[in-house]
Write a protein that holds these residues in place. Sequence first.
Motif, PDB file in Angstrom:
ATOM      1  N   LEU A 198       0.835  -1.206   0.000  1.00 12.49           N
ATOM      2  CA  LEU A 198       0.000   0.000   0.000  1.00 12.49           C
ATOM      3  C   LEU A 198       0.871   1.258   0.000  1.00 12.49           C
ATOM      4  N   TYR A 199       0.365   2.299  -0.589  1.00 13.73           N
ATOM      5  CA  TYR A 199       0.989   3.641  -0.573  1.00 13.73           C
ATOM      6  C   TYR A 199       2.364   3.682  -1.246  1.00 13.73           C
ATOM      7  N   SER A 200       2.664   2.736  -2.106  1.00 10.29           N
ATOM      8  CA  SER A 200       4.061   2.615  -2.552  1.00 10.29           C
ATOM      9  C   SER A 200       4.286   3.178  -3.952  1.00 10.29           C
ATOM     10  N   GLY A 201       3.423   4.101  -4.395  1.00  8.38           N
ATOM     11  CA  GLY A 201       3.490   4.530  -5.791  1.00  8.38           C
ATOM     12  C   GLY A 201       4.259   5.798  -6.068  1.00  8.38           C
ATOM     13  N   ARG A 202       5.273   6.075  -5.277  1.00  5.14           N
ATOM     14  CA  ARG A 202       5.979   7.335  -5.538  1.00  5.14           C
ATOM     15  C   ARG A 202       7.312   7.099  -6.238  1.00  5.14           C
ATOM     16  N   TYR A 203       7.695   8.084  -7.036  1.00  5.79           N
ATOM     17  CA  TYR A 203       9.036   8.065  -7.628  1.00  5.79           C
ATOM     18  C   TYR A 203       9.730   9.364  -7.253  1.00  5.79           C
ATOM     19  N   GLY A 261      -1.208  16.529 -12.929  1.00 10.42           N
ATOM     20  CA  GLY A 261      -1.111  17.499 -11.841  1.00 10.42           C
ATOM     21  C   GLY A 261      -0.427  16.944 -10.609  1.00 10.42           C
ATOM     22  N   ARG A 262       0.240  15.817 -10.735  1.00 11.97           N
ATOM     23  CA  ARG A 262       1.064  15.333  -9.613  1.00 11.97           C
ATOM     24  C   ARG A 262       2.480  15.781  -9.959  1.00 11.97           C
ATOM     25  N   ALA A 263       3.065  16.559  -9.100  1.00 13.39           N
ATOM     26  CA  ALA A 263       4.293  17.260  -9.484  1.00 13.39           C
ATOM     27  C   ALA A 263       5.489  16.875  -8.612  1.00 13.39           C
ATOM     28  N   LYS A 296     -12.806  11.815  -6.067  1.00 11.98           N
ATOM     29  CA  LYS A 296     -11.539  11.686  -5.347  1.00 11.98           C
ATOM     30  C   LYS A 296     -10.445  11.201  -6.295  1.00 11.98           C
ATOM     31  N   PHE A 297      -9.219  11.481  -5.948  1.00  6.93           N
ATOM     32  CA  PHE A 297      -8.085  10.960  -6.714  1.00  6.93           C
ATOM     33  C   PHE A 297      -7.231  10.126  -5.771  1.00  6.93           C
ATOM     34  N   PHE A 298      -6.985   8.892  -6.174  1.00  6.23           N
ATOM     35  CA  PHE A 298      -6.128   7.983  -5.413  1.00  6.23           C
ATOM     36  C   PHE A 298      -4.851   7.747  -6.222  1.00  6.23           C
ATOM     37  N   CYS A 299      -3.705   7.924  -5.612  1.00  4.28           N
ATOM     38  CA  CYS A 299      -2.474   7.486  -6.272  1.00  4.28           C
ATOM     39  C   CYS A 299      -2.467   5.959  -6.339  1.00  4.28           C
ATOM     40  N   HIS A 300      -1.536   5.420  -7.100  1.00  3.73           N
ATOM     41  CA  HIS A 300      -1.356   3.976  -7.205  1.00  3.73           C
ATOM     42  C   HIS A 300      -1.262   3.336  -5.817  1.00  3.73           C
ATOM     43  N   SER A 301      -1.993   2.311  -5.589  1.00  5.57           N
ATOM     44  CA  SER A 301      -1.974   1.479  -4.369  1.00  5.57           C
ATOM     45  C   SER A 301      -2.326   2.257  -3.095  1.00  5.57           C
ATOM     46  N   CYS A 302      -3.035   3.368  -3.256  1.00  7.90           N
ATOM     47  CA  CYS A 302      -3.397   4.165  -2.076  1.00  7.90           C
ATOM     48  C   CYS A 302      -4.834   3.873  -1.644  1.00  7.90           C
ATOM     49  N   PRO A 303      -5.029   3.525  -0.391  1.00  4.68           N
ATOM     50  CA  PRO A 303      -6.395   3.297   0.087  1.00  4.68           C
ATOM     51  C   PRO A 303      -7.071   4.558   0.635  1.00  4.68           C
ATOM     52  N   LEU A 304      -6.327   5.656   0.744  1.00  7.91           N
ATOM     53  CA  LEU A 304      -6.855   6.839   1.430  1.00  7.91           C
ATOM     54  C   LEU A 304      -7.448   7.848   0.445  1.00  7.91           C
ATOM     55  N   GLY A 305      -6.706   8.151  -0.614  1.00  8.87           N
ATOM     56  CA  GLY A 305      -7.223   9.057  -1.644  1.00  8.87           C
ATOM     57  C   GLY A 305      -7.387  10.474  -1.144  1.00  8.87           C
ATOM     58  N   CYS A 306      -6.269  11.116  -0.800  1.00 10.94           N
ATOM     59  CA  CYS A 306      -6.382  12.504  -0.332  1.00 10.94           C
ATOM     60  C   CYS A 306      -6.554  13.462  -1.507  1.00 10.94           C
ATOM     61  N   GLY A 307      -6.277  12.979  -2.713  1.00 17.60           N
ATOM     62  CA  GLY A 307      -6.381  13.858  -3.881  1.00 17.60           C
ATOM     63  C   GLY A 307      -7.819  13.985  -4.352  1.00 17.60           C
ATOM     64  N   GLY A 308      -8.008  14.872  -5.294  1.00 16.94           N
ATOM     65  CA  GLY A 308      -9.349  15.048  -5.848  1.00 16.94           C
ATOM     66  C   GLY A 308      -9.282  15.782  -7.172  1.00 16.94           C
ATOM     67  N   LEU A 327       7.214   4.992  -0.381  1.00 15.63           N
ATOM     68  CA  LEU A 327       5.982   5.208   0.391  1.00 15.63           C
ATOM     69  C   LEU A 327       5.605   6.685   0.448  1.00 15.63           C
ATOM     70  N   CYS A 328       4.318   6.952   0.379  1.00 15.65           N
ATOM     71  CA  CYS A 328       3.787   8.289   0.599  1.00 15.65           C
ATOM     72  C   CYS A 328       3.950   8.644   2.071  1.00 15.65           C
ATOM     73  N   MET A 329       4.356   9.881   2.353  1.00 19.33           N
ATOM     74  CA  MET A 329       4.581  10.266   3.750  1.00 19.33           C
ATOM     75  C   MET A 329       3.293  10.216   4.578  1.00 19.33           C
ATOM     76  N   PHE A 330       2.155  10.326   3.905  1.00 21.11           N
ATOM     77  CA  PHE A 330       0.908  10.273   4.675  1.00 21.11           C
ATOM     78  C   PHE A 330       0.661   8.882   5.248  1.00 21.11           C
ATOM     79  N   SER A 331       1.285   7.875   4.645  1.00 22.30           N
ATOM     80  CA  SER A 331       1.162   6.539   5.235  1.00 22.30           C
ATOM     81  C   SER A 331       1.921   6.482   6.555  1.00 22.30           C
TER      82      SER A 331
HETATM   83  S1  SF4 Z   1      -2.474   9.736   0.635  1.00 21.84           S
HETATM   84 FE1  SF4 Z   1      -2.748  11.202  -1.049  1.00 21.84          FE
HETATM   85  S2  SF4 Z   1      -0.651  11.709  -1.789  1.00 21.84           S
HETATM   86 FE2  SF4 Z   1      -0.533   9.833  -0.522  1.00 21.84          FE
HETATM   87  S3  SF4 Z   1      -0.656   8.151  -1.965  1.00 21.84           S
HETATM   88 FE3  SF4 Z   1      -2.751   8.576  -1.244  1.00 21.84          FE
HETATM   89  S4  SF4 Z   1      -3.659  10.014  -2.718  1.00 21.84           S
HETATM   90 FE4  SF4 Z   1      -1.421   9.997  -3.056  1.00 21.84          FE
END
Ligand code: SF4
Length: 657
Positions: free
Chosen positions: A73-78, A182-184, A321-333, A546-550
């Motif tokens: 989970l939450y592992s979609g960052r480069y 828009g992911r920068a 909502k917008f979810f990054c790859h493998s994210c269960p939370l979806g803080c984006g939109g 990992l996304c820092m929000f995890s």
């Molecule tokens: S919490 Fe937000 S920034 Fe982090 S992976 Fe999920 S959608 Fe992306």
Amino acid sequence: MSNGCHGKILWVDLTERTFEARDLSETFYRDYLGGHGLGAKVLWDNQRAGTDPLGPDNVLGFVPGLLTDTGALYSGRYMVVGKSPLTGMWGDAKSGGYFSPALKRTGYDGVFLRGKASQLVYVLVGEDGCEIKDAAHLAGLSPEDTESAIRRELQDNKIKVAAIGPAGERLSLISCIVNDGGRAAARSGLGAVMGAKLVKAIAVRGDRRVTVHDESRLKEINDAYLTRLKAGASFMDRMAAGDTHRAAKMLRKLPVAMRTEGGTYAELLRRYGTSGAMAYSVEVGDAPVKNFDGVGFTDFDMDSKSWRLSDESVIKYQKKKFFCHSCPLGCGGIVSVPDGKYKIDKEHKPEYETLAAFGSLCLNDDLESIIMLNHICNTAGLDTISAGVTVAFAIECFEKGMLSSSETDGLELKWGDADVIIELVKKMVAREGVGDLLADGVKVASEKIGRGSEQFAMHVAGQEAPMHDPRFDPTFGTAYTAEPTPARHTTSSRTYFEMMRFDKRFPELGKAGQLTLKKSKYKYSGKGAPQAAVSEYFQAASSAGLCMFSLITGGIPLDELLHAVAGWEVTLRDCLTIGHRILTLRQCYNVREGISPASITLPDRMLGRPPQDKGPLAGVTLDLETLKGDFYTALGWDARTGVPSQECLESLGIEAG
Ligand code: SF4
């Protein structure tokens, strides 16, 4: 080769139009994981000191995390890595979305560009290497349109693209690299490095999956987390997340501070994304106001202004909502503005940093204008934090008579004037008139303007300051000045220590009490060790993808994930050692570049020199030297100079010679 990675990276020589795959040993991954850890080691081994950041010898790397595309989970960052043209120091920037797993499926654990193309190109990376393709027809396009054009051209809708926009093509030092519309990868000015190499985009396609050591254990770890998430936040978390405005008004006046709870923040993110705490942050003094000179509850008060940029006000515009790859939370939109002068069909929801930079920092309470500004920056490939800080600087210079309307193309720069702010940012993108003066951020602009304007340029070593005022949490001051990437808000702080409940995992680092006296924030000694541990953990987790929000919303156990995916026997303490190594190597990079870490400081205003005389930060002057010295000491770096000691280097296996 280990699980979780392919064991090789791709080197692309743009000058020679050649490429080469290079194998990496398992030790390399054990020591540096992936992401900017791996990137730091590659640049350390392959780049000379003194390299011109915008010259052909700067190496620009795109590196997914070690856990990316494994199912974690939450592992979609480069991470993008390279020498920063903004700071002349180590540079890196992270992004989420879906580019990272696609990059990993090419079968390479990173793509590193060196040299310079002879004309605008894009690099198409696939399972058998890459092609360098003409991109003249993509010049001037937004990153999103670039992706669409490449997909059309190659008749492949699965291709993922990270690209620069017009700002990067024009070598704006505050330009960024954008994927998924828009992911920068926004910080460090790495869009300009890509532009200088005449690379419009990296396009990736492939279907190579990494293997996972223990799929069922990985599933157990994921399931345990999802069960916690589904069970929902506690009653207190829901209450707190639903009433941040009242809580902020109360907390601002009390002499005590409440521990920042990860569960509450998770609930805020789930409901609103990072906009959830915007009004709260302005009220309590976390979000900077009026170029770090204002006071939230008087200059941008909650009842008439900051609420317009926060939580429910923002979510009204959200279509999905917008979810990054493998994210269960979806803080984006994804938001839209249906009509009016800032009409927009579709844009990513502005993040807190964007809302604060174009909002409270510029005294602008027009949310629709900020959605438009987010759109302009995403289509141009411009860092919203740096752009907002630069606009606030320009307004203050104008107000103080250091810029006249003859120098601003006739624009009357005023606090809170949304139309003028938009016009200014458009000019920055186009490098037109005053926009050319501002397009490289506040340090360059203040050097050009002179006349004492540098006192209003809110940057650290050239990088514009993020939207967490260090006078509110002094440990952000440590992070902004003592970490190898200056002015970075996603590395370490006392706030993160509390949210992660690191005191439970490492009791020797001291307790994060539920209630503390506010004045204890300003007791400067003794804060280094807990902050260093947070920083180390963040370094390792980021390098794992990992996304820092995890990390700050309840915690995914990195040690267990690394064991399940790679099969390594690692403890939490080992994760800190890995992070320590990554942090230290990046510091060595800066020292090799001739940087004196101890000389990096905050602008006087952010230090509280002179202190504010009203508001929640009244009377605060930071003792940054003590904070930095403690942090350095905890990491085994010289307390006075910030240079890693020989003993530290040896313990981490870093050869600094
Ligand atoms: S919490 Fe937000 S920034 Fe982090 S992976 Fe999920 S959608 Fe992306």
